[in-house]
Scaffold this motif. Structure first.
Motif, PDB file in Angstrom:
ATOM      1  N   ASP A 160       0.915  -1.256   0.009  1.00 33.46           N
ATOM      2  CA  ASP A 160       0.133  -0.019  -0.103  1.00 33.46           C
ATOM      3  C   ASP A 160       0.850   1.227   0.063  1.00 33.46           C
ATOM      4  OD1 ASP A 160      -2.545   1.359   0.581  1.00 33.46           O
ATOM      5  OD2 ASP A 160      -1.481   2.162   2.326  1.00 33.46           O
ATOM      6  N   ASN A 161       1.941   1.208   0.918  1.00 39.19           N
ATOM      7  CA  ASN A 161       2.738   2.333   0.878  1.00 39.19           C
ATOM      8  C   ASN A 161       3.433   2.712  -0.481  1.00 39.19           C
ATOM      9  OD1 ASN A 161       2.273   2.969   3.426  1.00 39.19           O
ATOM     10  ND2 ASN A 161       3.991   2.144   4.550  1.00 39.19           N
TER      11      ASN A 161
ATOM     12  N   LYS B  42       1.150   3.880  -2.758  1.00 34.39           N
ATOM     13  CA  LYS B  42       0.396   5.206  -2.420  1.00 34.39           C
ATOM     14  C   LYS B  42       1.418   6.408  -2.620  1.00 34.39           C
ATOM     15  CE  LYS B  42      -0.396   5.306   1.945  1.00 34.39           C
ATOM     16  NZ  LYS B  42      -1.364   5.069   3.308  1.00 34.39           N
TER      17      LYS B  42
HETATM   18 MG    MG Z   1       0.751   2.820   5.148  1.00 35.27          MG
END
Ligand code: MG
Ligand code: ADP
Length: 475
Positions: free
Chosen positions: A373-374, A377
């Motif tokens: 996700d990071n 993102k």
């Molecule tokens: Mg995160």
């Protein structure tokens, strides 16, 4: 047990032990000295008796083949030393009959058998004999004078009363001095015990005052680095850890409250706007749909908080299963791609075949989703993910590396990434970021599995997360 007794009994026990050991040593030493003194006095006495015997023999004359007993009186019978009284002389014939006795020779019994056991050339024998309350030291020798046919026995005796007096005064002196010596020993023992226990008392006092608001107090023990020194140091470092952990807990609660407050305030604002005047059904529907987003954010935040607070003491083994790491990562990547429809994600895989680890599936999914996700993102629209899985036999672990070509993280921020609520201070983070719990949760999950997680990054180039997980959970 009373409080006084509990807190002070050890120092008194220590003092008592000290006195006991001291008294035993003293008693042993005095006993030894007593017998040493006695042996010395007796051997002085024996030497005196022997020299008196030599003189007596020299003074003895022979007349007509018999002993001239009257000359015996010429023998000086003065005491030879302070501890000796006047000497007494007695001569016996071969059968043990007294043929001469200077006045006052004590009535020492004559044992025929003992006399006969004394051979012609044997050394004189010494005996200590008790008569009534008095002790005597007696030397007996065979008397063979040239020119006489008969064999006689010469006995010289001396009272031991002076020696006995000296010995009993030795004991009296000891007994009179003993209470004073013991008193000094007790005072010394108590002083030693107090000095030795001082650091303990300090530690006790400090420990009694340690409270949440006084966790910064320390012993700062200045003494030598002996057992107490290391105990005090351990105590201080325990307080360091406690203080740090309290501070962490406090920060965590404050941050958590703050994070929960933001969506709640937003929700309240939206509610108030919606209720400010009558609205159509369609307007209500729009408002409610809008609020649903806030509620979902609140639910996910509280779920994260709950997970983080529980992670520290979960027992994984009962829920653990064999997991193919490659399959697990593939399904996580699919979920992430679906979650970011406006990004174009390319994945470069470098998997070793069928690396299997033991772990709890839900948690591991969570770990890798947080990292992926990071990676997506904090990247631009074109995302390039590179994922490798290796089995490192030496470490008995699976090592998973996930790299992205995103914005990167400044070096100075990397040490703090695993702290709850930590977000890199940039507009980007605030714009895209969540609550800053993702990596903290990933770190806790890795640790709970006995593994580790590391982040390395270069600003503008990308970030690499390395996760090492043991192949099997050890109990
Ligand atoms: Mg995160
Ligand atoms: N792959 C990455 N690229 C750039 N920055 C990252 C990356 N992973 C983490 N970070 C930075 O670390 C911070 C903490 O990450 P995380 O704990 O997952 O919190 P969150 O995702 O909720 O912001 C993020 O806010 C971000 O600033």
């Amino acid at each position: 047990m009373s409080k006084f007794h509990r807190s002070f009994s050890f120092r008194y026990r220590l003092t008592l032990w000290y006195i006991a050991v001291f008294s035993i040593s003293l008693l042993a030493y005095q006993t030894f000295s007593y017998f040493e003194l006695k042996a010395n006095l007796i051997s002085q006495m024996d030497a005196g008796l022997l020299s008196a015997m030599d003189q007596t023999i020299q003074n003895l004359d022979v007349e007509n083949g018999n002993l001239a007993l009257q000359n015996v009186e010429k023998t000086p019978i003065k005491p030879l030393s302070e501890t000796q009284t006047a000497l007494r002389i007695r001569i016996l014939d071969a059968d043990g009959n007294v043929i001469y006795s200077a006045s006052g020779f004590p009535a020492i019994p004559i044992h025929q058998s003992a006399l006969h056991a004394l051979g012609d050339h044997s050394k004189p024998i010494y005996q200590t004999i008790q008569l009534g309350t008095e002790h005597y030291r007696v030397v007996t020798a065979v008397l063979i004078i040239a020119g006489t046919q008969t064999k006689n026995f010469l006995q010289i005796a001396n009272s031991l009363s002076n020696i006995d007096k000296e010995l009993s005064s030795f004991i009296v002196r000891f007994l009179v001095g003993l209470p004073f010596i013991l008193l000094i020993a007790a005072a010394g023992g108590l002083f030693l015990a107090n000095t030795a226990l001082k650091p303990i008392v300090e530690m006790k006092n400090l420990a009694e005052h340690v409270r949440e608001d006084r966790l910064s107090d320390r012993l700062h023990y200045q003494g030598p680095s002996d057992e107490f020194g290391s105990l005090a140091a351990t105590f201080d470092s325990m307080l360091d850890r406690l203080e740090a952990s309290f501070a962490r807990e406090k920060r965590f609660s404050a941050d958590a409250a703050h994070e929960l407050k933001t969506p709640l305030t937003a929700l309240k604002g939206k509610l108030e706007v919606a209720l400010s005047r009558p609205r159509t059904a369609k307007e209500y529907e729009e408002a409610l749909t809008n609020m649903k987003g806030d509620v979902e954010r609140l639910i996910s935040l509280s779920a994260d908080l709950l997970l983080l607070s529980r992670m520290g003491n979960v027992a994984l083994s009962s829920r653990a299963e064999k997991i193919d790491v490659g399959e697990l990562l593939d399904s996580c990547v699919d979920q992430i791609i679906t979650a970011f429809p406006d990004k174009h994600v390319t994945v470069k895989r470098n998997y070793e075949h069928h690396v299997e680890i033991e772990g709890v599936r839900d948690y591991l999914v969570r770990l890798f989703l947080n990292i992926l996700d990071n990676a997506v993102k904090f990247s631009n629209t074109e995302v390039m993910l590179s994922i490798s899985i290796k089995q490192v036999q030496a470490r008995k672990a699976a090592v998973i590396e996930i790299s992205d070509n995103g914005h990167g993280i400044p070096k100075s921020e990397i040490p703090f990434l695993f702290q709850p609520f930590y977000r890199v201070e940039s507009d980007r983070s605030r714009l895209h970021g969540g609550a800053g719990l993702g990596l903290a949760i990933a770190h806790e999950i890795a640790e709970a599995h006995g593994g580790q997680i590391e982040i390395s990054s270069a600003v503008g180039e990308g970030t690499r997360a390395t996760v090492a997980l043991p192949l099997s959970l050890k109990q």
